[in-house]
Design a protein around this motif. Structure first.
Motif, short mmCIF file in Angstrom:
data_model
loop_
_atom_site.label_atom_id
_atom_site.label_comp_id
_atom_site.label_asym_id
_atom_site.label_seq_id
_atom_site.Cartn_x
_atom_site.Cartn_y
_atom_site.Cartn_z
N PRO A 143 0.89 -1.10 0.26
CA PRO A 143 -0.23 -0.07 -0.08
C PRO A 143 0.58 1.34 0.17
CG PRO A 143 -1.03 -1.57 1.34
CD PRO A 143 -0.03 -1.95 1.29
N GLY A 144 1.89 1.15 0.10
CA GLY A 144 2.86 2.44 0.66
C GLY A 144 3.87 3.01 0.07
N HIS A 145 3.96 1.43 -0.90
CA HIS A 145 4.99 1.56 -2.30
C HIS A 145 4.47 2.10 -3.41
CE1 HIS A 145 7.39 -1.81 -0.52
NE2 HIS A 145 7.16 -0.46 0.87
N THR A 191 1.89 6.63 -4.75
CA THR A 191 0.63 4.62 -3.62
C THR A 191 -0.45 4.99 -3.89
OG1 THR A 191 1.12 6.77 -2.28
CG2 THR A 191 3.21 6.18 -2.95
N ARG A 192 -0.42 3.58 -3.61
CA ARG A 192 -1.82 3.59 -3.93
C ARG A 192 -2.37 4.45 -2.24
NH1 ARG A 192 -4.24 -0.96 -5.67
NH2 ARG A 192 -2.13 -2.07 -5.80
N ASP A 193 -1.53 4.49 -1.11
CA ASP A 193 -2.81 4.62 -0.20
C ASP A 193 -2.67 6.81 -0.35
OD1 ASP A 193 -0.14 6.39 -0.14
OD2 ASP A 193 0.58 4.76 1.90
N SER A 194 -2.51 7.35 -1.47
CA SER A 194 -2.21 7.80 -1.79
C SER A 194 -3.71 8.66 -2.62
CB SER A 194 -1.86 8.76 -2.86
OG SER A 194 -0.94 8.64 -4.37
N PHE A 195 -4.98 7.44 -2.24
CA PHE A 195 -6.19 7.50 -3.70
C PHE A 195 -7.16 7.54 -2.81
CE2 PHE A 195 -3.81 3.75 -6.97
CZ PHE A 195 -3.34 4.39 -7.00
N LEU A 196 -7.82 8.13 -3.47
CA LEU A 196 -9.65 8.43 -2.73
C LEU A 196 -10.22 6.78 -2.81
CD1 LEU A 196 -10.13 12.50 -3.69
CD2 LEU A 196 -9.01 11.71 -1.84
#
Length: 209
Positions: A60-62, A158-163
């Motif tokens: 997720p954070g990569h 990064t995946r965790d930047s998605f809404l």
């Protein structure tokens, strides 16, 4: 997934489609023989594709490497590990009158019949009519061709930047979306896209010789 009876009811003439594909294969072979430089370019591109290695799934954070493309007034992105190559245009495809809107037609890819599909009908919008590049999708082999309007660039996010996916999406449509960027780019879920039965059809005579 449409079966043979459904195809018959829709009036799809697979025999005619395969005859047209055979003529396309013959014309393509003739053009390569008459143009040694083009033939070498095709061989070089195949070598590059064969040398590609799959990118492991990112945590997720990569950073994810995404290909950005445009379809029907909307920007989409898909992980590059699901894209094997990009065909310049969908013009050399065989249309299938009576086919469901998401099935744009079939084309030849290295002697194999490849279904070319549209993304818009999956999200409740009419299928565009213009030609455009085709993304050849499949993690280990060509499974599907996705027609797009334009291929824009490759970017890293990064995946965790998605809404979260748009609230208007529900059910099966929602599973196709990993999220949306702050710029409004819809990031597609590659595994869900390649597992969606609405995009796969029984191409009974897979190889054209």
């Amino acid at each position: 997934m449409p079966d043979d009876e459904y195809m018959k009811q829709r009036g799809l003439d697979w025999g005619a489609a395969y005859r047209r594909l055979a003529r396309l294969a013959t014309a393509t072979e003739a053009s390569l023989v008459s143009d040694p430089e083009q033939e070498q370019a095709v061989l070089d591109e195949r070598a590059r594709q064969l040398s590609r290695t799959a990118t492991p799934t990112a945590a997720p954070g990569h950073l994810l490497e995404l290909i950005l493309f445009h379809v029907d007034e909307q920007d989409y992105a898909l992980e590059t590990r699901f894209v094997r190559e990009v065909l310049r245009s969908s013009e050399q495809r065989v249309l299938l009158p009576g086919a469901p809107p998401q099935l744009r037609g079939v084309t030849l890819l290295h002697g194999e019949v490849l279904a070319v599909v549209e993304l818009a009908p999956l999200f409740g919008r009419p299928a565009p009519t213009q030609h455009g590049p085709v993304l050849v999708l499949g993690p280990s082999r060509a499974e599907l061709g996705l027609r797009v309007d334009h291929v824009r660039e490759v970017l890293s996010l990064t995946r965790d930047s998605f809404l979260p996916p748009p609230a208007a999406l529900s059910g099966q449509d929602r599973t196709l979306v990993s999220g949306i960027t702050r710029e409004g780019i819809i990031v597609l879920e590659g595994e869900a896209l390649l597992g969606d039965g609405r995009l796969f059809f029984d191409l009974s005579e897979e190889r054209v010789t």
